[in-house]
Scaffold this active site. Structure first.
Site, PDB file in Angstrom:
ATOM      1  N   ILE A  48      44.099  38.286  44.191  1.00 28.52           N
ATOM      2  CA  ILE A  48      42.330  37.422  43.372  1.00 28.52           C
ATOM      3  C   ILE A  48      42.182  36.702  43.775  1.00 28.52           C
ATOM      4  O   ILE A  48      40.905  36.105  43.963  1.00 28.52           O
ATOM      5  CB  ILE A  48      41.879  38.344  41.602  1.00 28.52           C
ATOM      6  CG1 ILE A  48      41.976  39.746  41.643  1.00 28.52           C
ATOM      7  CG2 ILE A  48      40.179  37.451  41.754  1.00 28.52           C
ATOM      8  CD1 ILE A  48      42.015  40.516  40.283  1.00 28.52           C
ATOM      9  N   ARG A  93      52.018  45.285  36.205  1.00 25.36           N
ATOM     10  CA  ARG A  93      53.074  46.868  35.101  1.00 25.36           C
ATOM     11  C   ARG A  93      53.572  47.267  36.871  1.00 25.36           C
ATOM     12  O   ARG A  93      53.483  47.201  37.782  1.00 25.36           O
ATOM     13  CB  ARG A  93      52.442  47.591  35.287  1.00 25.36           C
ATOM     14  CG  ARG A  93      52.820  48.956  34.762  1.00 25.36           C
ATOM     15  CD  ARG A  93      51.821  49.588  33.885  1.00 25.36           C
ATOM     16  NE  ARG A  93      52.237  51.344  33.504  1.00 25.36           N
ATOM     17  CZ  ARG A  93      51.809  51.924  32.682  1.00 25.36           C
ATOM     18  NH1 ARG A  93      50.112  51.913  32.489  1.00 25.36           N
ATOM     19  NH2 ARG A  93      51.773  52.981  31.966  1.00 25.36           N
ATOM     20  N   ARG A 103      52.923  51.586  28.880  1.00 24.29           N
ATOM     21  CA  ARG A 103      51.901  50.908  29.014  1.00 24.29           C
ATOM     22  C   ARG A 103      51.760  49.637  27.599  1.00 24.29           C
ATOM     23  O   ARG A 103      51.146  48.263  27.771  1.00 24.29           O
ATOM     24  CB  ARG A 103      50.706  51.611  28.404  1.00 24.29           C
ATOM     25  CG  ARG A 103      49.083  51.503  28.598  1.00 24.29           C
ATOM     26  CD  ARG A 103      47.820  52.452  28.226  1.00 24.29           C
ATOM     27  NE  ARG A 103      46.916  51.885  28.059  1.00 24.29           N
ATOM     28  CZ  ARG A 103      46.412  51.254  28.963  1.00 24.29           C
ATOM     29  NH1 ARG A 103      46.522  51.063  30.026  1.00 24.29           N
ATOM     30  NH2 ARG A 103      45.092  50.862  28.796  1.00 24.29           N
ATOM     31  N   ASP A 153      33.058  47.735  37.378  1.00 19.66           N
ATOM     32  CA  ASP A 153      32.808  49.089  37.168  1.00 19.66           C
ATOM     33  C   ASP A 153      31.175  49.560  37.804  1.00 19.66           C
ATOM     34  O   ASP A 153      30.727  49.835  38.535  1.00 19.66           O
ATOM     35  CB  ASP A 153      33.481  49.117  36.325  1.00 19.66           C
ATOM     36  CG  ASP A 153      34.865  49.165  35.679  1.00 19.66           C
ATOM     37  OD1 ASP A 153      35.433  49.734  36.052  1.00 19.66           O
ATOM     38  OD2 ASP A 153      34.860  47.893  35.117  1.00 19.66           O
ATOM     39  N   ARG A 182      30.982  49.602  41.022  1.00 20.25           N
ATOM     40  CA  ARG A 182      31.255  50.530  41.731  1.00 20.25           C
ATOM     41  C   ARG A 182      29.500  51.773  41.411  1.00 20.25           C
ATOM     42  O   ARG A 182      30.020  52.255  42.100  1.00 20.25           O
ATOM     43  CB  ARG A 182      32.671  50.798  41.108  1.00 20.25           C
ATOM     44  CG  ARG A 182      33.412  50.090  41.695  1.00 20.25           C
ATOM     45  CD  ARG A 182      35.042  50.467  41.085  1.00 20.25           C
ATOM     46  NE  ARG A 182      35.988  49.422  42.100  1.00 20.25           N
ATOM     47  CZ  ARG A 182      37.412  49.458  40.843  1.00 20.25           C
ATOM     48  NH1 ARG A 182      37.197  49.784  39.688  1.00 20.25           N
ATOM     49  NH2 ARG A 182      37.934  48.423  41.432  1.00 20.25           N
ATOM     50  N   HIS A 242      37.550  49.143  29.815  1.00 24.38           N
ATOM     51  CA  HIS A 242      38.113  48.779  31.568  1.00 24.38           C
ATOM     52  C   HIS A 242      39.289  49.414  31.829  1.00 24.38           C
ATOM     53  O   HIS A 242      40.318  49.095  32.184  1.00 24.38           O
ATOM     54  CB  HIS A 242      37.961  47.415  32.179  1.00 24.38           C
ATOM     55  CG  HIS A 242      38.644  46.970  33.547  1.00 24.38           C
ATOM     56  ND1 HIS A 242      37.644  47.671  34.514  1.00 24.38           N
ATOM     57  CD2 HIS A 242      39.721  46.778  33.897  1.00 24.38           C
ATOM     58  CE1 HIS A 242      38.015  47.902  36.003  1.00 24.38           C
ATOM     59  NE2 HIS A 242      40.283  46.865  35.325  1.00 24.38           N
TER      60      HIS A 242
HETATM   61  P1  NAI Z   1      48.955  38.521  41.770  1.00 25.31           P
HETATM   62  O1  NAI Z   1      49.457  39.455  41.358  1.00 25.31           O
HETATM   63  O2  NAI Z   1      47.955  38.924  42.988  1.00 25.31           O
HETATM   64  O3  NAI Z   1      47.999  37.791  41.022  1.00 25.31           O
HETATM   65  C1  NAI Z   1      48.742  37.596  39.712  1.00 25.31           C
HETATM   66  C2  NAI Z   1      48.680  36.641  39.642  1.00 25.31           C
HETATM   67  O4  NAI Z   1      48.584  35.543  38.551  1.00 25.31           O
HETATM   68  C3  NAI Z   1      50.574  35.561  40.522  1.00 25.31           C
HETATM   69  O5  NAI Z   1      50.592  34.974  40.964  1.00 25.31           O
HETATM   70  C4  NAI Z   1      51.429  35.626  38.641  1.00 25.31           C
HETATM   71  O6  NAI Z   1      52.416  34.199  38.983  1.00 25.31           O
HETATM   72  C5  NAI Z   1      50.687  34.766  38.535  1.00 25.31           C
HETATM   73  N1  NAI Z   1      50.435  34.924  36.998  1.00 25.31           N
HETATM   74  C6  NAI Z   1      51.126  35.684  36.031  1.00 25.31           C
HETATM   75  N2  NAI Z   1      50.862  34.902  34.701  1.00 25.31           N
HETATM   76  C7  NAI Z   1      50.525  34.255  33.688  1.00 25.31           C
HETATM   77  C8  NAI Z   1      50.783  33.197  33.361  1.00 25.31           C
HETATM   78  N3  NAI Z   1      51.060  33.140  32.243  1.00 25.31           N
HETATM   79  N4  NAI Z   1      49.988  31.709  33.934  1.00 25.31           N
HETATM   80  C9  NAI Z   1      49.847  31.627  35.510  1.00 25.31           C
HETATM   81  N5  NAI Z   1      49.334  32.479  35.916  1.00 25.31           N
HETATM   82  C10 NAI Z   1      50.453  33.889  35.868  1.00 25.31           C
HETATM   83  O7  NAI Z   1      47.341  39.987  41.316  1.00 25.31           O
HETATM   84  P2  NAI Z   1      45.719  40.396  41.073  1.00 25.31           P
HETATM   85  O8  NAI Z   1      45.567  41.501  42.447  1.00 25.31           O
HETATM   86  O9  NAI Z   1      45.292  38.333  41.580  1.00 25.31           O
HETATM   87  O10 NAI Z   1      44.759  40.795  39.945  1.00 25.31           O
HETATM   88  C11 NAI Z   1      45.567  39.775  39.263  1.00 25.31           C
HETATM   89  C12 NAI Z   1      45.052  40.887  37.158  1.00 25.31           C
HETATM   90  O11 NAI Z   1      43.738  41.428  37.310  1.00 25.31           O
HETATM   91  C13 NAI Z   1      45.751  41.948  36.968  1.00 25.31           C
HETATM   92  O12 NAI Z   1      46.161  42.003  35.644  1.00 25.31           O
HETATM   93  C14 NAI Z   1      45.119  43.075  37.901  1.00 25.31           C
HETATM   94  O13 NAI Z   1      45.538  43.988  36.846  1.00 25.31           O
HETATM   95  C15 NAI Z   1      43.748  42.711  36.961  1.00 25.31           C
HETATM   96  N6  NAI Z   1      42.901  43.115  37.941  1.00 25.31           N
HETATM   97  C16 NAI Z   1      41.086  43.812  36.802  1.00 25.31           C
HETATM   98  C17 NAI Z   1      40.269  43.830  37.545  1.00 25.31           C
HETATM   99  C18 NAI Z   1      39.121  44.170  36.608  1.00 25.31           C
HETATM  100  O14 NAI Z   1      38.095  45.043  37.406  1.00 25.31           O
HETATM  101  N7  NAI Z   1      39.080  43.912  35.010  1.00 25.31           N
HETATM  102  C19 NAI Z   1      40.182  44.446  38.729  1.00 25.31           C
HETATM  103  C20 NAI Z   1      41.371  44.398  39.467  1.00 25.31           C
HETATM  104  C21 NAI Z   1      42.176  43.287  39.334  1.00 25.31           C
END
Ligand code: NAI
Length: 326
Positions: free
Chosen positions: A16, A92, A98, A159, A162, A187
């Site tokens: 992201i 996860r 969960r 959401d 979408r 969410h």
């Molecule tokens: P990703 O795994 O590609 O990136 C997550 C990043 O966070 C990684 O670079 C990781 O090293 C870093 N990270 C982990 N723990 C950390 C910490 N304590 N401090 C700082 N950085 C940390 O994941 P992605 O795809 O970027 O998604 C990120 C989050 O967003 C996930 O939890 C995902 O489920 C959530 N998400 C939420 C949405 C929403 O609508 N609310 C929609 C899509 C994703």
């Protein structure tokens, strides 16, 4: 020239982050006259990737981007932040339940809440994207007692978008004409996408639906399961659309949503719609001059009420698992 705004993005080396940072630096979030300083946080093992992302940001020569700071220390990344986008979270992993995910992420968000409380600007606006977003936002908020709870939010905008896209496609109408959509609740799969108040050029969407069962039988489950469908198709979770939603959420909160329309934000309940005070819950909000207000007095059907209470109960269960962090 305006003074620069410090924006913290956590998880900045993730997928992201890779879509989000360039949109922010281009001025899509705060406008094309607002200079910014990006303060990027990620884990120690992600610092090399983060250096690469920083080089690419520099190579774009964005006129609004005054400085990029990268760090694995939240005290540096959150220092004087006026906007904090909490994207980083533990994914996860296989075999993880969960409640384990809630616990692992709960610890991250309690630490970040405490540090926001210590070093961020007093008016910092916080958006939690990392899942489980609503409960993570609650944890961060509870660990930041000196900050206004109204400055904490979780992302339901993806959401919301979408839901708008599904209605626009179904009725062959332009997306920009679909107004007053709502996605209530958490969410998660219990969210309640609600088109009962939505309008297209002032006409209720309900009156335009050829088949009244479409909302319950197709629209609601499609929006609820859209994230899973993207994962199945891409092998990765939504990233560009999530980044786009985060930009839109913060844009509307800071600069105001469009006249006569509302957007969905997860914010601490003020007791509206029988959702007890303090629960971080998806509501329709109007934004004006950096503040939001929950839209009041909407008529809710019996079925809608049941959906809304189901989502609330799920949030209560999540809260129970992390109560030692609150
Ligand atoms: P990703 O795994 O590609 O990136 C997550 C990043 O966070 C990684 O670079 C990781 O090293 C870093 N990270 C982990 N723990 C950390 C910490 N304590 N401090 C700082 N950085 C940390 O994941 P992605 O795809 O970027 O998604 C990120 C989050 O967003 C996930 O939890 C995902 O489920 C959530 N998400 C939420 C949405 C929403 O609508 N609310 C929609 C899509 C994703």
């Amino acid at each position: 020239m305006k003074a620069p705004i410090r924006i913290t993005v956590t998880g900045a080396a993730g997928q992201i982050g890779y879509s989000l940072l360039f949109r922010i630096a281009n001025g899509d979030m705060l406008g094309d006259d607002q200079p910014i300083i990006l303060q990027l946080l990620d884990l120690p093992q992600a610092q090399q990737v983060l250096r690469g992302v920083m080089m690419e940001l520099e190579d774009c020569a964005f006129p609004l981007l005054q400085q990029v700071i990268i760090s694995d220390d939240p005290k540096i990344a959150f220092k004087d932040a006026e906007i904090a986008m909490l994207v980083g979270a533990r994914p996860r992993s296989k075999g993880m339940e969960r409640k384990d995910l809630l616990e692992a992420n709960g610890v991250i968000f309690s630490v970040q809440g405490r540090i926001l409380n210590e070093v961020a600007a007093r008016h910092v606006k916080v958006l939690v994207v990392g899942n489980p977003a609503n409960t993570n936002a609650l944890i961060a908020m509870k660990n930041a007692p000196d900050l206004d709870p109204r400055n904490f939010s979780a992302m339901m905008r993806l959401d919301h978008n979408r839901a708008i896209a599904q209605v626009a496609q179904h009725l062959f109408q332009p997306v920009r004409d679909v107004k007053r959509m709502i996605v209530w609740g958490n969410h998660s799969g219990t969210q309640y996408p609600d088109l009962n108040h939505a309008q297209i050029r002032g006409i209720p969407v309900r009156d335009l639906l050829p088949d009244q069962n479409w909302a319950e039988n197709e629209f609601i489950p499609t929006v609820q399961k859209r994230g899973t469908m993207v994962i199945e198709a891409r092998g990765l979770s939504s990233a560009a659309s999530a980044a786009n939603a985060a930009v839109a959420h913060m844009h509307d909160w800071v600069l105001g949503a469009h006249h006569n329309n509302w957007v969905t934000m997860s914010v601490p309940s003020d007791g509206s719609y029988d959702i007890p005070e303090g629960v971080i819950y998806g509501f329709p909000v109007r934004c004006n001059q950096g503040r939001y207000q929950i839209v009041q007095n909407l008529a809710i059907s019996e079925l809608g009420r049941r959906h809304m209470q189901d989502s609330y109960r799920e949030l209560l269960e999540e809260r129970e698992h992390v109560k030692h962090l609150l």
